[in-house]
Enzyme design. Structure first.
Site, PDB file in Angstrom:
ATOM      1  N   TYR A 109      31.014-104.972  48.322  1.00  0.00           N
ATOM      2  CA  TYR A 109      31.053-103.665  49.267  1.00  0.00           C
ATOM      3  C   TYR A 109      30.018-104.095  50.450  1.00  0.00           C
ATOM      4  O   TYR A 109      29.163-104.177  50.182  1.00  0.00           O
ATOM      5  CB  TYR A 109      30.802-102.349  48.517  1.00  0.00           C
ATOM      6  CG  TYR A 109      30.611-101.226  49.383  1.00  0.00           C
ATOM      7  CD1 TYR A 109      31.618-100.236  49.701  1.00  0.00           C
ATOM      8  CD2 TYR A 109      29.423-100.919  50.415  1.00  0.00           C
ATOM      9  CE1 TYR A 109      31.619 -99.226  50.296  1.00  0.00           C
ATOM     10  CE2 TYR A 109      29.320 -99.656  51.161  1.00  0.00           C
ATOM     11  CZ  TYR A 109      30.353 -99.173  51.019  1.00  0.00           C
ATOM     12  OH  TYR A 109      30.335 -97.911  52.082  1.00  0.00           O
ATOM     13  N   GLU A 199      33.210-100.226  57.510  1.00  0.00           N
ATOM     14  CA  GLU A 199      33.196-100.480  55.980  1.00  0.00           C
ATOM     15  C   GLU A 199      34.229-101.371  55.583  1.00  0.00           C
ATOM     16  O   GLU A 199      35.103-101.473  56.052  1.00  0.00           O
ATOM     17  CB  GLU A 199      33.205 -99.022  55.365  1.00  0.00           C
ATOM     18  CG  GLU A 199      33.132 -99.499  53.970  1.00  0.00           C
ATOM     19  CD  GLU A 199      33.701 -97.919  53.127  1.00  0.00           C
ATOM     20  OE1 GLU A 199      32.736 -97.233  52.630  1.00  0.00           O
ATOM     21  OE2 GLU A 199      34.791 -97.829  53.091  1.00  0.00           O
TER      22      GLU A 199
END
Ligand code: GDP
Ligand code: MN
Length: 389
Positions: A109, A199
């Site tokens: 992530y 992101e």
């Protein structure tokens, strides 16, 4: 302003962030055509909606034949996709992204957001990437690594190493180098595009050792859109509440809320105070609507039209303090809206300020049915009584 995954990936490419090769399709046949131009099998068919959690909601399908590409695309196109982030009504899918399938070895992530408390951007990195970063943060916070970025110095290479060397087991030296370089590129993209969020989840290392953004999410700071003219064209009104789009068109500050009392107010402060008194009286506002301190008759009309279009609204409160917006202008705006759409729910009006007598007279002499409140507290009590009946 939110972007679609395919749009975010186009932007990532410009900043040198590797993404799988892909094409957008709006029908099963287009999806087949797209797959034929791409490497595969496997292919990945991904619903394009402004919501995460698509994988678990059935919006991401890894398929092994052209027939399945068509089936997967047809299954989601034109139907609402329900994920953890969409609410039970889901989001209608208008397009899919067809991509070459990637063989994933590890999922990370990576994101840059603004940390409001520290008043600076923060790079967040975790080796527990994939679908549920919120879950990871809650149960194993030690797996979520952070580096704050001083906007003066910008992103420093040592910060990338601090994050990347926090991974256990450590990736090979080539992917590690690509990983640290990619962090710098993401930060550059974040700043250059005036993002509020950039992101990548998952950021993967493929079985071939390549670092790649398999998913992409970008939100642009609305306040920067005046200087990000090119990005404005990426706005997708289909993803928004139709009433929000209308409000934007007329420059009204409108936010739809969960309650059933429609409120039309001038000035953001008074609008917030009005929501407070509605709640204090025991009811819930259906919206925040500030027609603006200097609203025109037309804006008042549009504002009321938007409230009237909201099926959840069971009573309306108009709370105006006439200053630059004169009460007679308000009254004419209300009447114009009432002429177009019959007001079938109780209407409570509280008017004060410039030209208040004239405004009251205009309303009184019209055929409009409404109740007058003498002050805000009484207005809130009256409107609450109407929905409690
Ligand atoms: P989200 O659920 O809306 O965040 O959608 P993602 O784009 O993150 O996709 C969900 C999951 O699908 C990812 O975490 C991956 O595990 C998987 N996935 C996406 N693309 C591929 C691919 O090309 N190959 C494989 N094997 N899995 C993929
Ligand atoms: Mn994802």
């Amino acid at each position: 302003m939110k972007l679609h995954e395919y749009q975010a990936k186009e932007l990532f490419k410009r900043f040198g962030i590797p993404v799988p090769d892909g094409r957008v399709a709006r029908s099963g046949d287009e999806a087949v055509e797209a797959a034929r131009e791409l490497n595969g099998p496997p292919w990945v068919v991904k619903a394009q909606v402004h919501a995460g959690g698509r994988g678990k909601g059935g919006g991401v399908k890894v398929v092994k034949s052209i027939q399945e590409v068509k089936k997967a695309a047809a299954a989601v196109l034109g139907t609402p996709l329900v994920t953890k982030q969409t609410g039970p009504e889901g989001r209608k899918v208008h397009q899919v992204l067809v991509e070459e399938g990637v063989q994933i070895d590890r999922e990370f992530y990576l994101a840059v957001v603004i940390d409001r408390a520290q008043a600076m951007p923060v790079m967040i990195f975790s080796q527990a990437g994939g679908m549920d970063i919120e879950e990871v943060a809650a149960s194993t916070p030690e797996l979520v690594l952070k580096q704050f970025v001083d906007p003066g110095t910008g992103w420093m290479p040592y910060q990338a190493r601090t994050l990347a060397y926090g991974v256990d087991p450590l990736p090979g030296s080539d992917p590690l180098k690509d990983l640290t370089a990619l962090m710098g590129k993401l930060y550059t993209a974040f700043v250059s595009l005036d993002c509020s969020l950039a992101e990548i989840n998952p950021l993967v290392i493929t079985r071939q050792g390549k670092v790649m953004a398999v998913d992409a999410k970008i939100n642009i700071d609305d306040n920067a859109l005046t200087r990000q003219k090119e990005l404005r064209a990426l706005d997708d009104p289909k993803e928004k509440d139709s009433l929000d789009v209308k409000a934007e068109e007329y420059n009204l500050n409108y936010i739809r809320l969960g309650g059933n009392i429609g409120a039309m107010v001038n000035g953001a402060g008074l609008a917030m105070a009005t929501m407070d008194v509605i709640k204090l009286a025991g009811a819930e506002p259906a919206n925040f609507l500030d027609v603006g301190g200097g609203a025109s008759e037309e804006m008042v009309t549009r504002g009321l039209e938007i409230i009237l279009e909201d099926k959840n609204v069971k009573a309306i409160l108009i709370n105006i303090f006439g200053g630059i917006l004169r009460c007679d202008v308000l009254a004419r705006g209300v009447l114009a809206a009432a002429q177009k759409t019959a007001i079938k729910v109780p209407l409570i009006v509280r008017l004060e300020g410039t030209n208040v007598e004239e405004g009251r007279k205009i309303l009184k002499e019209s055929k409009l049915k409404f109740m007058v409140a003498k002050d805000m507290a009484e207005a809130a009590a009256m409107v609450t009584e109407q929905v409690k009946k």
